[in-house]
Design a protein around this motif. Structure first.
Motif, PDB file in Angstrom:
ATOM      1  N   ILE A  42      42.979  35.244  57.141  1.00 39.07           N
ATOM      2  CA  ILE A  42      43.624  36.538  56.923  1.00 39.07           C
ATOM      3  C   ILE A  42      42.915  37.199  55.755  1.00 39.07           C
ATOM      4  CG2 ILE A  42      45.772  37.755  56.422  1.00 39.07           C
ATOM      5  CD1 ILE A  42      47.288  35.366  57.550  1.00 39.07           C
ATOM      6  N   GLY A  43      42.357  38.375  55.978  1.00 34.26           N
ATOM      7  CA  GLY A  43      41.536  39.038  54.974  1.00 34.26           C
ATOM      8  C   GLY A  43      42.324  39.627  53.826  1.00 34.26           C
ATOM      9  N   GLU A  44      41.611  40.042  52.801  1.00 34.30           N
ATOM     10  CA  GLU A  44      42.230  40.594  51.599  1.00 34.30           C
ATOM     11  C   GLU A  44      42.959  41.903  51.905  1.00 34.30           C
ATOM     12  OE1 GLU A  44      38.497  42.923  49.526  1.00 34.30           O
ATOM     13  OE2 GLU A  44      38.621  40.743  49.252  1.00 34.30           O
ATOM     14  N   VAL A  69      46.800  39.635  49.571  1.00 34.66           N
ATOM     15  CA  VAL A  69      47.128  39.691  50.995  1.00 34.66           C
ATOM     16  C   VAL A  69      48.553  40.184  51.246  1.00 34.66           C
ATOM     17  CG1 VAL A  69      47.735  37.240  51.070  1.00 34.66           C
ATOM     18  CG2 VAL A  69      47.012  38.386  53.165  1.00 34.66           C
ATOM     19  N   PHE A  70      49.484  39.858  50.335  1.00 31.74           N
ATOM     20  CA  PHE A  70      50.869  40.342  50.458  1.00 31.74           C
ATOM     21  C   PHE A  70      51.335  41.010  49.161  1.00 31.74           C
ATOM     22  CE2 PHE A  70      50.735  36.929  53.648  1.00 31.74           C
ATOM     23  CZ  PHE A  70      51.215  37.611  54.746  1.00 31.74           C
ATOM     24  N   SER A  83      50.475  24.700  56.718  1.00 28.28           N
ATOM     25  CA  SER A  83      50.304  23.351  56.169  1.00 28.28           C
ATOM     26  C   SER A  83      48.833  22.967  56.064  1.00 28.28           C
ATOM     27  CB  SER A  83      51.042  22.330  57.038  1.00 28.28           C
ATOM     28  OG  SER A  83      50.494  22.302  58.344  1.00 28.28           O
ATOM     29  N   SER A  84      47.944  23.843  56.561  1.00 25.31           N
ATOM     30  CA  SER A  84      46.498  23.597  56.498  1.00 25.31           C
ATOM     31  C   SER A  84      45.794  24.538  55.521  1.00 25.31           C
ATOM     32  CB  SER A  84      45.874  23.782  57.891  1.00 25.31           C
ATOM     33  OG  SER A  84      46.485  22.949  58.846  1.00 25.31           O
ATOM     34  N   ILE A  85      46.559  25.371  54.820  1.00 21.06           N
ATOM     35  CA  ILE A  85      45.941  26.363  53.940  1.00 21.06           C
ATOM     36  C   ILE A  85      45.134  25.680  52.838  1.00 21.06           C
ATOM     37  CG2 ILE A  85      47.898  26.575  52.339  1.00 21.06           C
ATOM     38  CD1 ILE A  85      45.817  29.508  53.647  1.00 21.06           C
ATOM     39  N   GLN A  86      43.925  26.169  52.608  1.00 19.39           N
ATOM     40  CA  GLN A  86      43.053  25.593  51.583  1.00 19.39           C
ATOM     41  C   GLN A  86      42.776  26.575  50.453  1.00 19.39           C
ATOM     42  OE1 GLN A  86      39.496  24.111  53.531  1.00 19.39           O
ATOM     43  NE2 GLN A  86      40.673  23.043  55.087  1.00 19.39           N
ATOM     44  N   THR A  87      42.635  27.840  50.798  1.00 18.36           N
ATOM     45  CA  THR A  87      42.263  28.849  49.805  1.00 18.36           C
ATOM     46  C   THR A  87      43.157  30.075  49.929  1.00 18.36           C
ATOM     47  OG1 THR A  87      39.948  28.138  49.868  1.00 18.36           O
ATOM     48  CG2 THR A  87      40.402  30.323  48.948  1.00 18.36           C
ATOM     49  N   ILE A  88      43.708  30.507  48.787  1.00 13.23           N
ATOM     50  CA  ILE A  88      44.463  31.762  48.726  1.00 13.23           C
ATOM     51  C   ILE A  88      43.876  32.580  47.586  1.00 13.23           C
ATOM     52  CG2 ILE A  88      46.701  32.856  48.467  1.00 13.23           C
ATOM     53  CD1 ILE A  88      48.024  30.305  49.373  1.00 13.23           C
ATOM     54  N   GLY A  89      43.492  33.813  47.864  1.00  9.21           N
ATOM     55  CA  GLY A  89      42.882  34.662  46.852  1.00  9.21           C
ATOM     56  C   GLY A  89      43.857  35.097  45.778  1.00  9.21           C
ATOM     57  N   SER A  90      43.329  35.633  44.709  1.00  7.86           N
ATOM     58  CA  SER A  90      44.141  36.025  43.558  1.00  7.86           C
ATOM     59  C   SER A  90      45.139  37.123  43.918  1.00  7.86           C
ATOM     60  CB  SER A  90      43.239  36.503  42.419  1.00  7.86           C
ATOM     61  OG  SER A  90      42.492  37.634  42.808  1.00  7.86           O
ATOM     62  N   ASN A  91      46.248  37.128  43.196  1.00  2.00           N
ATOM     63  CA  ASN A  91      47.283  38.167  43.341  1.00  2.00           C
ATOM     64  C   ASN A  91      47.855  38.265  44.749  1.00  2.00           C
ATOM     65  OD1 ASN A  91      47.186  39.164  40.613  1.00  2.00           O
ATOM     66  ND2 ASN A  91      45.247  40.146  41.123  1.00  2.00           N
ATOM     67  N   ALA A  92      47.838  37.173  45.477  1.00  2.00           N
ATOM     68  CA  ALA A  92      48.284  37.201  46.872  1.00  2.00           C
ATOM     69  C   ALA A  92      49.716  37.699  47.011  1.00  2.00           C
ATOM     70  CB  ALA A  92      48.156  35.810  47.487  1.00  2.00           C
ATOM     71  N   ALA A 111      43.413  28.544  44.364  1.00  2.00           N
ATOM     72  CA  ALA A 111      44.359  29.655  44.270  1.00  2.00           C
ATOM     73  C   ALA A 111      44.343  30.163  42.840  1.00  2.00           C
ATOM     74  CB  ALA A 111      45.760  29.213  44.662  1.00  2.00           C
ATOM     75  N   SER A 112      44.633  31.428  42.650  1.00  2.00           N
ATOM     76  CA  SER A 112      44.574  31.993  41.311  1.00  2.00           C
ATOM     77  C   SER A 112      45.582  33.111  41.145  1.00  2.00           C
ATOM     78  CB  SER A 112      43.159  32.527  41.030  1.00  2.00           C
ATOM     79  OG  SER A 112      43.090  33.166  39.775  1.00  2.00           O
ATOM     80  N   GLU A 113      46.419  32.980  40.127  1.00  2.00           N
ATOM     81  CA  GLU A 113      47.327  34.059  39.717  1.00  2.00           C
ATOM     82  C   GLU A 113      48.066  34.646  40.923  1.00  2.00           C
ATOM     83  OE1 GLU A 113      47.093  37.662  36.389  1.00  2.00           O
ATOM     84  OE2 GLU A 113      45.259  36.859  37.279  1.00  2.00           O
ATOM     85  N   LEU A 114      48.674  33.761  41.710  1.00  2.00           N
ATOM     86  CA  LEU A 114      49.268  34.187  42.974  1.00  2.00           C
ATOM     87  C   LEU A 114      50.507  35.050  42.803  1.00  2.00           C
ATOM     88  CD1 LEU A 114      49.035  31.014  45.255  1.00  2.00           C
ATOM     89  CD2 LEU A 114      47.396  32.858  44.941  1.00  2.00           C
ATOM     90  N   PHE A 115      51.276  34.821  41.724  1.00  5.87           N
ATOM     91  CA  PHE A 115      52.627  35.382  41.645  1.00  5.87           C
ATOM     92  C   PHE A 115      52.817  36.301  40.444  1.00  5.87           C
ATOM     93  CE2 PHE A 115      52.677  31.046  43.391  1.00  5.87           C
ATOM     94  CZ  PHE A 115      53.037  31.338  44.696  1.00  5.87           C
TER      95      PHE A 115
END
Length: 338
Positions: A42-44, A69-70, A83-92, A111-115
């Motif tokens: 899922i893209g940015e 992304v959200f 359950s297979s997620i490996q990478t989540i971009g910043s500020n998701a 993952a970085s600074e997600l929340f």
């Protein structure tokens, strides 16, 4: 693809799509979307600023989600991650004020600074995770308590940097490495709970943080039973007295649909993530016969493993691929109205 179409509320994606592109649904009024399990990336900004989107389930096929992304999804309350997620971009999940709880799968490594500036109060790390990713909760200023599972050996650089409401964290003896600034800028009265003579105690002493030995606090074991199912993803967890269970395992059966977790093999009280632990507990998966998934009088799928299916009266249609891959199916009865 559809960004800034303000009247867009519902989308059905084909089950052949593998990639949701950057900014695909940015600034739409999307209320609901079913992401098929063919999607891997899922893209940015894909769903950024979808102000009406209240819940989202990321299928287990997805391994990568881009930054933001959200972000700015004001109504977002429930998120189920792959359950297979490996990478989540910043500020998701930046500026998602109604997102108060989330479970992080053990597969996540980057993952970085997600929340940042979200409403997150509780984060649950699934047992089996080896490292708390670098900067995962940086700037999450509403997070109050964290429990690290026994499988973790490392807390990454800046993992909880700037979590200025974080007042207590439980760190197991398995953790033997702390990245730089892992707990920098947390609440002034932060307490680390851990084992005596552990690296957690050393870290607390070196960083002038209050340490309390978990040997002084009652700890209880919650044991999970498949109870006729084929498998469960976790057999037991340990919780401090009067803490919520938080994390529940997934349960699988080739024959039945999962009903829920209960305090008895039959009957009993339902157990949820909010159930408080006050003693050692045995928790049982309960099962039910397969069931059809029906929306607007149309069969769209099923739970469990149906063998002999009877489509009930009143059904007007059966969606494409509703029974795709159902190798157990031997017969199906379809009423005249379909």
């Amino acid at each position: 693809a559809f960004n800034s179409i303000v009247n867009l509320e519902y989308v059905k994606l084909p089950n052949t799509i593998t990639y949701i592109g950057n900014s695909s649904f940015l600034e739409t009024n999307l209320i609901s979307i079913n992401i098929p399990n063919s999607v891997t990336t899922i893209g940015e900004y894909a769903f950024s600023d979808c102000a009406s989107l209240a819940s989202i389930t990321i299928p287990n096929s997805v391994t990568t989600m881009g930054r933001d992304v959200f972000s700015y999804c004001d109504a977002l309350e429930e998120v189920t991650l792959s359950s297979s997620i490996q990478t989540i971009g910043s500020n998701a999940f930046r500026d998602c004020p109604n997102l108060t709880s989330i479970t992080i799968p053990k597969s996540l490594t980057s993952a970085s600074e997600l929340f940042y500036n979200s409403g997150l109060i509780e984060i649950i790390f699934v047992d089996g995770m080896k490292k708390i990713p670098d900067y995962i909760c940086q700037g999450c200023d509403t997070l109050t308590t964290v429990s690290i599972p026994d499988s973790v050996t490392e807390i990454g650089t800046g993992a909880f940097y700037g979590c200025n409401s974080l007042s207590e964290i439980t760190i197991p003896q398995s953790v033997d490495k702390f990245g730089g600034n892992a707990l920098y800028g947390c609440a002034e009265g932060l307490v680390i709970y851990g084992a005596t003579n552990s690296e957690a105690e050393v870290y607390a002493d070196e960083n002038d943080i209050t340490f309390m030995s978990t040997s002084e606090i009652p700890m209880y074991t919650v044991t999970f039973h498949a109870n006729g199912g084929d498998s469960i993803t976790m057999e037991s967890i340990t919780r401090r007295e009067n803490r919520k269970i938080g994390e529940l395992p997934e349960a699988y059966s080739d024959t039945y649909a999962f009903k829920g977790w209960f305090t008895a093999a039959e009957g009993g009280e339902e157990v949820t993530a909010d159930t408080t632990v006050s003693s050692d507990m045995d928790v049982y998966a309960q099962w039910k016969e397969y069931e059809l998934i029906i929306e607007d009088n149309i069969v769209i799928g099923y739970n469990g493993t149906p063998v002999n299916v009877i489509i009930p009266e009143g059904i007007t249609g059966i969606e494409d691929d509703a029974f795709r891959g159902c190798e157990s199916l031997e017969s199906i009865s379809i009423p005249e109205g379909v």
